[in-house]
Each structure stands twice: as C-alpha cells, then as structure tokens.
Design a protein around this motif. Structure first.
Motif, short mmCIF file in Angstrom:
data_model
loop_
_atom_site.label_atom_id
_atom_site.label_comp_id
_atom_site.label_asym_id
_atom_site.label_seq_id
_atom_site.Cartn_x
_atom_site.Cartn_y
_atom_site.Cartn_z
N LEU A 177 -15.77 -35.12 -7.92
CA LEU A 177 -14.92 -34.02 -8.33
C LEU A 177 -13.49 -34.46 -8.66
O LEU A 177 -12.81 -33.80 -9.45
CB LEU A 177 -14.86 -32.96 -7.23
CG LEU A 177 -16.17 -32.24 -6.90
CD1 LEU A 177 -16.05 -31.48 -5.59
CD2 LEU A 177 -16.57 -31.28 -8.02
N SER A 178 -13.05 -35.56 -8.04
CA SER A 178 -11.63 -35.93 -8.15
C SER A 178 -11.36 -37.31 -8.73
O SER A 178 -10.25 -37.57 -9.19
CB SER A 178 -10.98 -35.85 -6.75
OG SER A 178 -11.20 -34.59 -6.16
N ARG A 179 -12.33 -38.23 -8.65
CA ARG A 179 -12.21 -39.60 -9.17
C ARG A 179 -11.08 -40.38 -8.50
O ARG A 179 -10.33 -41.11 -9.15
CB ARG A 179 -12.00 -39.60 -10.69
CG ARG A 179 -13.16 -39.04 -11.50
CD ARG A 179 -14.43 -39.85 -11.30
NE ARG A 179 -15.41 -39.59 -12.34
CZ ARG A 179 -16.40 -38.70 -12.25
NH1 ARG A 179 -16.54 -37.99 -11.15
NH2 ARG A 179 -17.27 -38.54 -13.24
N THR A 180 -10.96 -40.25 -7.19
CA THR A 180 -9.92 -40.97 -6.46
C THR A 180 -10.43 -42.35 -6.05
O THR A 180 -11.57 -42.50 -5.61
CB THR A 180 -9.49 -40.21 -5.20
OG1 THR A 180 -10.64 -40.03 -4.35
CG2 THR A 180 -8.92 -38.85 -5.56
N TYR A 343 -22.23 -26.15 -6.38
CA TYR A 343 -21.88 -24.87 -6.99
C TYR A 343 -21.38 -25.07 -8.43
O TYR A 343 -21.82 -24.39 -9.36
CB TYR A 343 -20.81 -24.19 -6.15
CG TYR A 343 -20.59 -22.74 -6.49
CD1 TYR A 343 -21.45 -21.75 -6.00
CD2 TYR A 343 -19.53 -22.35 -7.29
CE1 TYR A 343 -21.25 -20.42 -6.31
CE2 TYR A 343 -19.32 -21.01 -7.61
CZ TYR A 343 -20.19 -20.05 -7.11
OH TYR A 343 -19.99 -18.73 -7.43
N VAL A 344 -20.48 -26.03 -8.60
CA VAL A 344 -19.92 -26.30 -9.93
C VAL A 344 -21.00 -26.84 -10.87
O VAL A 344 -21.13 -26.40 -12.02
CB VAL A 344 -18.74 -27.28 -9.84
CG1 VAL A 344 -18.31 -27.74 -11.23
CG2 VAL A 344 -17.57 -26.63 -9.12
N ILE A 374 -13.33 -21.01 -8.02
CA ILE A 374 -13.10 -22.30 -7.36
C ILE A 374 -11.64 -22.72 -7.53
O ILE A 374 -11.09 -22.66 -8.63
CB ILE A 374 -14.02 -23.40 -7.96
CG1 ILE A 374 -15.48 -23.01 -7.78
CG2 ILE A 374 -13.74 -24.74 -7.31
CD1 ILE A 374 -15.95 -22.93 -6.34
N ALA A 375 -11.04 -23.20 -6.44
CA ALA A 375 -9.67 -23.70 -6.49
C ALA A 375 -9.69 -25.15 -6.99
O ALA A 375 -9.73 -26.09 -6.22
CB ALA A 375 -9.03 -23.62 -5.11
N MET A 382 -12.75 -32.61 -12.14
CA MET A 382 -13.60 -31.48 -12.51
C MET A 382 -12.78 -30.37 -13.14
O MET A 382 -13.29 -29.62 -13.99
CB MET A 382 -14.36 -30.98 -11.27
CG MET A 382 -15.49 -30.03 -11.59
SD MET A 382 -16.68 -30.67 -12.81
CE MET A 382 -17.39 -32.06 -11.92
N LYS A 383 -11.52 -30.25 -12.75
CA LYS A 383 -10.64 -29.25 -13.38
C LYS A 383 -10.54 -29.52 -14.88
O LYS A 383 -10.68 -28.60 -15.70
CB LYS A 383 -9.26 -29.32 -12.74
CG LYS A 383 -8.26 -28.29 -13.28
CD LYS A 383 -6.93 -28.40 -12.56
CE LYS A 383 -5.93 -27.38 -13.08
NZ LYS A 383 -6.32 -26.00 -12.79
#
Length: 480
Positions: A177-180, A343-344, A374-375, A382-383
């Motif tokens: 989701l974030s690619r950190t 969910y996403v 979704i926040a 993902m944003k």
C-alpha cells in the motif's frame, strides 16, 4: 465480538441448527432475539425492546447470554481430529493422580505416539512434563527431562515461526500500500530469520511455514540481491510442500493450506508462462473466490488472485464472462475494511473489470466511494494508484471539471518530497491525460503517444503505476 454481524453471517444451515438448539433447551427469549437479529441485523435492539417491553438492563443481560450461547455453538461445530487427543491431554491430571505409576506411564507412552503422529507440539510438552515427574526418582528422569526441554524449545520455535509469518505479511501489506523501504527491509529480515530458524530443527512444519513466506516473496516482492538466505528453486519448494501436505492429510492445519498452495502454484506457472499447467489451479480457485477473499485467515495476501483473474479474461477476450462473475461475487462477498489491502484490491478489481468492459461510469462510482471510505493518506502508493485511475475515468467520461480538479491535486502531490520517486513516471502520465482533455487536435495524438512512451520507459520499479491497464487503447484512436 459483533454479535449482530456474526448472526447475520451464519449460513442458513447454521442458523437453523442454532435456532433448534435454543428451542430444544427452552431458551425462548434468546430464540426470539435471535429471530429479530436475523431479520433486522442493523437495529434489532430497538425492535426487541419495543416488541417485548423489557428494560434496558434486562435487554443487556439477554444480549450477553445470547453472545455466550453463540460462542458455545460455534465452538461445538469444530471438527478437528486433534480435539479428541487434546481432550486426553486436558485430563492428564486425572490420569496421574488416580492411576498406579506403571499404568500412567503406559497411557502416556500411547498418548505420546498419538501426539507425534499428528504433530501436536504443545500437547507433547505436557506429556513429557508428566513423564519427567513420574520418573523423578527413577533412572529415566534425565531422559524425560531432556525430551521435555527439547519439546519446549520446539513448541516455542513453532510459535515464533508462525508469529514471524504474520509479521511478514503485515509488512507486505504495508509495503504493497505504501512502498516504504522500511517494510521491504523488515520482510528481508524476517525471511533470513525464518531461514535460520528452519536450520535449527528437522521439522516439516517449520519448513512449510518458511516456504509459504519464501515462495510468496519470490513471486511478489522485489527482493534485493543482498538477501542472505538459502536459495531453493520455487518448483522444488512447491513439490516438497505438496508431499508434506499429502503425507499429513489428516492434519487440519495442513489440509487448510491446500487452497493457498493452489494460489502459489497458479501464480508461479503464470509468471513462467506455463498457461496449460496453470489452468487446473485456476479452475479450482475460480470456485473458491469468496473463500479466498473472506474466509481464508492464513494471513497471505490471496486478494492478489483477483488481478490474475482479470488478466486471464483480458488475455482470452472474455470480459463479458468476467462481468458475470463480478456480479455474482458481489452477492457473496461482504468485506470489512479492517484489512485495507483486501478491501482496496476487491474494489479496484471491480472497477477495472467495468473499465475493461467500457462501463466507465460504474467504475468511477466504485472509486469515488472507495476514496471516501479509506483514509489513503497513510498509504501513499495506493493513494496515487486510485487517484490516477480515477483521473483517467474522468477524462474518458468527459468530466472536465472534476478531471482538472484531480489533475491539479496530483500535480501538487508530485511536487511533494514524499512522492518524489513517482515524478519520473507520474509527470508524463499527467501530461498525457491533460493533452487528452484539450490542446491542438492535429498534434494531440502524437503528443499523447510520446508521453505514454516516456511513462512506459520509467514505469519499471516498485513505484510503477497503473500496471495492467492498456492506456494506448483508450487514449489513442485505433486508426492512428
């Protein structure tokens, strides 16, 4: 525990069994409340109080009792073959205190073999403790003391390996989701720890847990070359694990892993381009999608199968069949957003299916709802995925006002340091969308083509966006 939701999720068969058990036990109030919850799961409290005129305090006592009865009913339906053996372990004190030492020792020896057969390490720990205590004044004391200590270490090793597997997939979900880079490093650390852990014990259970993590990582994670792990071919790991599962077919933990290994087989064969070998696993999984997405609690991100399904139908030109499946799935799948990646992915899959069918408005509505539920601020990658996809849909729908608004928002994001790594692929993509919205008609198509080429050349690492979406097909005319 959400009592109302659990009762709503009971199958018709389970509900009838539970209803009859309450009726036969004379629990009329609980049975009446159960009926109301089943018919009105959103607001049963108000309906019950108004219908039966009970006080709030009485109602909460009734609710607590029904909650306990629901838990007991669900527990009673467990069918694990280990339970009868676990029951014996639970009653070991009765054996020790009420039987002569020789008879107790014989019974423990028999139970030891049963527990070894089903590989129940925690039960064996209790057995070896009792054997050690029975032989406290005998010559075999040191032998059982050593077995007890070994079993404690092994039980802790199994617990630790399972905990590491959970930690790996939590890190993967966050990375997805974030690619950190921190999450990528955490996954590598866990893989190395599991590998070392596995070398300490000759344990098929540890090996299977290690393989689940290592195979998944090799298929879905950009593993750095610096990873210090024993290299084993994926097909060899799959073969060994399938052999272990077959050998211990009565072990419910293993039997419930069959679906997971079907998913891993499918993904491996598809990445190898072995479509014929993948077909069998796809046919099995296609009938198990609700189970994969809503029931399969092995922590592995099985929601990724949805995009494999999407690619399959695109490849075979069967989007109409895909849409039928999506409609049927929507009736069977009721996801909560506690696991954001599932969910996403489910809603992104639905949106992409409608997009491929040319139903841009339905796809846009799904994304609009998703963005409000979704926040995404916590999940930068993902944003961008969702917002770029939504911008494309606005462009195709000719919704210029919303498209320009989202375009400006994405431009601002790409100037932010947090999104610096997306500039090389994000900027040409924004330019392609902006050009599609307006500009010189004579030069529009060549400019879009040029921007898409720049995007494709730079869209290659873990920060890639909109993979699997054929942008040329929708942004450029077919007669170009």
């Amino acid at each position: 525990m959400d009592l109302y939701r659990i009762i709503y999720l009971l199958s018709d068969k389970e509900y009838q069994e539970f209803y009859l058990s309450l009726k036969n036990s004379g629990s009329d109030r609980s049975r009446s409340f159960l009926e109301i919850i089943r018919s009105n799961p959103k607001n049963p409290q108000k309906e019950y109080i108004e219908k039966y005129g009970v006080a709030d305090g009485t109602f909460y006592v009734l609710k607590a009792r029904l909650k306990k009865k629901t838990e007991d009913f669900l527990l009673s339906r467990l069918g694990d073959d280990k339970l009868h053996v676990a029951h014996k372990v639970f009653h070991l004190d009765e054996l020790i205190f009420n039987q002569r030492r020789e008879k107790a020792q014989a019974a423990l020896n028999s139970l030891e073999q049963e527990l070894k057969k089903i590989d129940y390490p925690h039960g064996l720990t209790k057995v070896y403790m009792e054997m050690k205590n029975l032989n406290a004044f005998a010559k075999d004391y040191n032998k059982y003391q050593a077995l007890y200590r070994q079993q404690i270490a092994y039980s802790l090793a199994i617990d630790k390996a399972q905990d590491q597997m959970v930690s790996f997939f939590k890190a993967y979900d966050n990375f997805y989701l974030s690619r950190t880079q921190e999450d990528l490093k955490e996954m590598c650390r866990i893989m190395e720890a599991l590998d070392n852990h596995c070398h300490l014990y000759d344990s098929h259970r540890l090996y299977v847990l290690k393989c689940i993590v290592h195979i998944f990582a090799r298929l879905f994670v950009p593993i750095p070359d610096s990873l210090r792990c024993e290299v084993e071919e994926i097909d060899l790991m799959l073969q060994k694990c399938v052999a272990i599962l077959s050998e211990h077919e009565n072990d419910l933990f293993y039997s419930n892993l069959n679906l997971l290994f079907n998913f891993l087989h499918l993904t491996y064969y598809e990445k190898m381009g072995a479509w014929d070998r993948a077909r069998l696993f796809r046919e099995i999984l296609d009938y198990k999608i609700p189970e994969l997405i809503t029931l399969y609690q092995v922590h592995v991100n099985t929601s990724l199968f949805l995009f494999s399904k999407l690619s399959y139908h695109k490849r075979n030109g069967t989007i109409d069949q895909l849409l039928c499946d999506v409609e049927l799935m929507n009736e069977d799948i009721d996801l909560q957003d506690y696991r954001v990646s599932f969910y996403v992915n489910y809603h992104m899959f639905r949106a992409q299916a409608y997009f491929e069918a040319g139903e841009y408005k339905r796809a846009s509505d799904i994304l609009f709802k998703l963005r409000n539920e979704i926040a995404f601020k916590k999940y930068p990658h993902m944003k961008l995925e969702v917002e770029f996809f939504h911008l494309l849909l606005y462009v195709l729908l000719g919704m210029d006002g919303l498209a320009n608004q989202l375009h400006l928002a994405l431009q601002r994001k790409l100037r932010d340091e947090e999104f610096e790594c997306y500039r090389k692929n994000g900027k040409p993509l924004l330019r392609a969308f902006h050009t599609k919205l307006g500009g010189n008609p004579e030069k529009k198509n060549s400019r879009i083509s040029n921007y898409l080429n720049q995007f494709r050349d730079n869209n290659t690492d873990c920060f890639a966006l909109m993979e699997g979406i054929s942008l040329e097909e929708v942004l450029l005319p077919k007669n170009m």
